[in-house]
Scaffold this active site. Structure first.
Site, PDB file in Angstrom:
ATOM      1  N   PRO A 103     -12.506 -14.412  -8.238  1.00  0.00           N
ATOM      2  CA  PRO A 103     -11.624 -13.263  -8.497  1.00  0.00           C
ATOM      3  C   PRO A 103     -10.529 -13.610  -9.513  1.00  0.00           C
ATOM      4  O   PRO A 103      -9.997 -14.719  -9.498  1.00  0.00           O
ATOM      5  CB  PRO A 103     -11.005 -12.988  -7.118  1.00  0.00           C
ATOM      6  CG  PRO A 103     -11.860 -13.691  -6.137  1.00  0.00           C
ATOM      7  CD  PRO A 103     -12.480 -14.843  -6.858  1.00  0.00           C
ATOM      8  N   GLU A 104     -10.221 -12.652 -10.372  1.00  0.00           N
ATOM      9  CA  GLU A 104      -9.202 -12.863 -11.404  1.00  0.00           C
ATOM     10  C   GLU A 104      -7.880 -12.236 -10.958  1.00  0.00           C
ATOM     11  O   GLU A 104      -7.811 -11.632  -9.881  1.00  0.00           O
ATOM     12  CB  GLU A 104      -9.712 -12.293 -12.729  1.00  0.00           C
ATOM     13  CG  GLU A 104     -11.063 -12.913 -13.078  1.00  0.00           C
ATOM     14  CD  GLU A 104     -11.602 -12.556 -14.455  1.00  0.00           C
ATOM     15  OE1 GLU A 104     -10.821 -12.174 -15.330  1.00  0.00           O
ATOM     16  OE2 GLU A 104     -12.823 -12.679 -14.639  1.00  0.00           O
ATOM     17  N   ARG A 114     -18.504 -21.920 -19.373  1.00  0.00           N
ATOM     18  CA  ARG A 114     -18.519 -20.582 -18.773  1.00  0.00           C
ATOM     19  C   ARG A 114     -19.381 -19.637 -19.595  1.00  0.00           C
ATOM     20  O   ARG A 114     -19.361 -19.674 -20.829  1.00  0.00           O
ATOM     21  CB  ARG A 114     -17.091 -20.011 -18.699  1.00  0.00           C
ATOM     22  CG  ARG A 114     -16.104 -20.871 -17.913  1.00  0.00           C
ATOM     23  CD  ARG A 114     -16.499 -21.077 -16.462  1.00  0.00           C
ATOM     24  NE  ARG A 114     -16.686 -19.827 -15.745  1.00  0.00           N
ATOM     25  CZ  ARG A 114     -15.722 -19.131 -15.163  1.00  0.00           C
ATOM     26  NH1 ARG A 114     -14.485 -19.568 -15.196  1.00  0.00           N
ATOM     27  NH2 ARG A 114     -15.992 -18.002 -14.537  1.00  0.00           N
TER      28      ARG A 114
END
Ligand SMILES: [Zn+2]
Length: 297
Positions: A2-3, A276
């Protein structure tokens, strides 16, 4: 994982139980003896970037007071600031927990997560919480897929938190000018706390910047545009989350960009660092030497 915007929502949920005393604690975490939380009052909730901090103290064994701002069922009253919230007049917490969430990590208030689909064996098994805190009045907080540990008083720097009103744009611009690919710099939590892989991919697309462009080779104007997109996108994502509106991606996990070009994907990250998944449009986000910059419609 989660950001920042998700963390703000988690923070809003934990705030609903501020002032309440933990009656019982459970969950399958092995990182903590959860029984030490029983009998303690939840006194503070603070958020910084991708971390949530909960502060507990010795409180009254009964009684339940809520923060006036914490009663909204949607959490929409939670202000956008990196600061925390607590109970006025209460002593400083003497036990702090830090939560760091993994992929699909979450915090829920008064509800458990349910299985969304059957597993490979065909069982409908609900996710197993790492920690559950039970409070009076059948209230509870549940924490899923997170690492938690006891920590000292959190020292938060709102100047680096992309969702804080005190975010230091000048400092962030200096960081973006480093002679390294901007897609590495954006994920650096020292400079852009709360910014994760989704925000990275989306704002680079919205700014028309190739992920591997060196910050030192981009014009100040382009870097300012990128920074504005970082702040705006993060804020809008949070606003939408609080209204229950899902995020529509422009480029993240897409095969085509909104203008219909084929999207490229690669695992990008610093040497010896985390790689990423990165999506970009070679037409809308040309490498600096490929083409002149173009205005994005
Ligand atoms: Zn495109």
């Amino acid at each position: 994982m989660p950001e920042g915007p998700s963390l703000r929502v988690f923070h809003g949920r934990s705030r609903r139980l501020l002032g309440a005393v933990v009656q019982r604690a459970g969950g399958r975490t092995r990182q903590l003896d959860v029984r030490q939380l029983e009998g303690r009052q939840l006194q503070q909730s603070q958020v910084h970037g991708k971390c949530l901090f909960l502060g507990f103290g010795r409180g009254p064994r009964s009684g339940f007071t809520t923060d006036p701002e914490s009663v909204s069922p949607t959490g929409s009253s939670v202000p956008v600031s990196a600061g925390g919230s607590g109970i006025s007049g209460n002593p400083t917490p003497n036990l702090w927990l830090r939560f760091h969430f993994g992929l699909f990590g979450s915090v829920r208030c008064d509800e458990f997560a349910r299985a969304k689909r059957a597993n490979k064996r065909g069982d409908w098994q609900d996710p197993s919480p790492r920690l559950v805190l039970y409070f009076p009045g059948d209230r509870f907080l549940v924490f899923y897929n997170c690492r938690l540990c006891v920590c000292g008083d959190p020292r938060l720097d709102p100047h680096t938190d992309v969702l804080s009103r005190e975010f230091d744009k000048a400092k962030a611009l200096c960081a973006l000018q480093h002679a390294q690919p901007v897609c590495y710099t954006l994920l650096c939590q020292h400079h852009f706390s709360g910014l994760g892989n989704i925000i990275k991919n989306e704002v680079l697309y919205l700014s028309g910047i190739h992920p591997m462009s060196l910050g030192s080779q981009l014009s100040a104007e382009k870097l300012c545009t990128l920074l504005e997109h970082v702040l705006l996108f993060s804020k809008e994502w949070l606003d939408n989350k609080q209204k229950g509106i899902g995020l529509k991606y422009h480029i993240y996990q897409k095969d085509q960009c909104p203008r219909g070009h084929a999207v490229k994907r690669a695992e990008l990250g610093p040497p010896h660092g985390l790689q990423r998944s990165t999506w970009w449009c070679p037409v809308c986000q040309p490498a600096e030497h490929d083409a002149p910059s173009r205005p994005l419609d």
